[in-house]
Design an enzyme around this catalytic site. Structure first.
Site, PDB file in Angstrom:
ATOM      1  N   THR A   1      57.237  -6.211  69.991  1.00 59.19           N
ATOM      2  CA  THR A   1      58.498  -6.743  70.489  1.00 59.19           C
ATOM      3  C   THR A   1      58.531  -8.222  70.111  1.00 59.19           C
ATOM      4  O   THR A   1      57.634  -8.716  69.431  1.00 59.19           O
ATOM      5  CB  THR A   1      58.591  -6.575  72.022  1.00 59.19           C
ATOM      6  OG1 THR A   1      57.495  -7.260  72.625  1.00 59.19           O
ATOM      7  CG2 THR A   1      58.566  -5.111  72.417  1.00 59.19           C
TER       8      THR A   1
ATOM      9  N   ALA B   1      55.465 -11.933  70.275  1.00 55.23           N
ATOM     10  CA  ALA B   1      54.087 -11.427  70.284  1.00 55.23           C
ATOM     11  C   ALA B   1      53.191 -12.172  69.299  1.00 55.23           C
ATOM     12  O   ALA B   1      52.003 -11.922  69.242  1.00 55.23           O
ATOM     13  CB  ALA B   1      54.074  -9.935  69.972  1.00 55.23           C
TER      14      ALA B   1
ATOM     15  N   GLU C   1      59.722 -10.330  59.594  1.00 50.02           N
ATOM     16  CA  GLU C   1      60.988  -9.674  59.978  1.00 50.02           C
ATOM     17  C   GLU C   1      61.261  -8.440  59.114  1.00 50.02           C
ATOM     18  O   GLU C   1      62.384  -8.195  58.651  1.00 50.02           O
ATOM     19  CB  GLU C   1      62.158 -10.661  59.903  1.00 50.02           C
ATOM     20  CG  GLU C   1      61.981 -11.917  60.734  1.00 50.02           C
ATOM     21  CD  GLU C   1      61.945 -11.681  62.232  1.00 50.02           C
ATOM     22  OE1 GLU C   1      62.260 -10.571  62.709  1.00 50.02           O
ATOM     23  OE2 GLU C   1      61.583 -12.639  62.958  1.00 50.02           O
TER      24      GLU C   1
ATOM     25  N   ILE D   1      72.331  -5.594  64.403  1.00 49.24           N
ATOM     26  CA  ILE D   1      71.729  -6.848  63.965  1.00 49.24           C
ATOM     27  C   ILE D   1      72.605  -8.027  64.376  1.00 49.24           C
ATOM     28  O   ILE D   1      73.702  -8.221  63.856  1.00 49.24           O
ATOM     29  CB  ILE D   1      71.495  -6.853  62.440  1.00 49.24           C
ATOM     30  CG1 ILE D   1      70.524  -5.722  62.066  1.00 49.24           C
ATOM     31  CG2 ILE D   1      70.964  -8.206  61.980  1.00 49.24           C
ATOM     32  CD1 ILE D   1      70.339  -5.529  60.588  1.00 49.24           C
TER      33      ILE D   1
END
Length: 196
Positions: A10, A13, A88, A169
């Site tokens: 998530t 982190a 990402e 998004i």
């Protein structure tokens, strides 16, 4: 033998910090790394991997039409690449993931992709779906919910409330997203005494 790694978690982190740390480790040993980041995530500027702990590094930008294999081959002719790191990675497209597979299988170069697994609606992103399909190794990077349990969900916050509908998004940081355990994602509590 090189492998494709998908390391997911998530938000908050430490994924970006780990990419920067691994890149530094390779470079300290005079090895070249290729760091990539999708163009859709421009929170800190295009071509920048930034950790919330305050460190950053430049990266090449991948857009929807980028052929990562061609980009890798072009960069590899300049100086041999020992590792590919992607931040990402949930924003990658299927063809990007297939190109990463080709880098691993044909060029014998390890690829480490970092990203979210599921979105705020608890659905997979295209990139995370295909990384789960193709990765040789899948590893979870753990973080915690406000209650101390393991966070497994990303919640979108609008006007101080958890929402579960909207575009998949929408780029944002701590002002817009919070990592929660399943229990608090389902009941809508984004913090102590804060209700849905």
């Amino acid at each position: 033998m090189a492998q494709l790694y998908y390391r997911y978690s998530t938000m908050n982190a430490g994924k970006s910090a780990e990419i920067i740390r691994i890149a530094h480790n390779y470079e300290e040993r005079s090895k070249r790394v290729l760091t990539l980041t999708p163009s859709v995530d421009d929170r800190y500027g295009l071509g920048v991997i930034t950790s919330r702990i305050g460190i950053q590094r430049e990266a090449l930008v991948v857009n929807e039409n980028t052929n990562i294999l061609e980009l890798f081959m072009m960069e590899n002719t300049k100086e041999e690449i020992s590792c590919v790191l992607i931040d990402e990675a949930q924003f990658l497209k299927r063809h990007h993931v297939e190109e990463l597979v080709e880098i691993v299988d044909s060029c014998d170069v390890p690829v480490l992709a970092y990203g979210l697994k599921n979105d705020f609606r608890n659905e997979l992103f295209e990139g995370s779906y295909y990384l789960l399909v193709y990765a040789d190794k899948i590893e979870e990077i753990k973080t915690i919910c406000w209650c101390g349990r393991k966070a497994t969900m990303v919640a979108r916050i609008v006007d101080g409330k958890l929402v579960k509908t909207g575009e998949q998004i929408v780029i944002g940081g701590n002002d817009m997203y919070v990592s929660l355990c399943r229990k608090h994602y389902n009941d809508g509590r984004i913090g102590p005494k804060i209700k849905k």
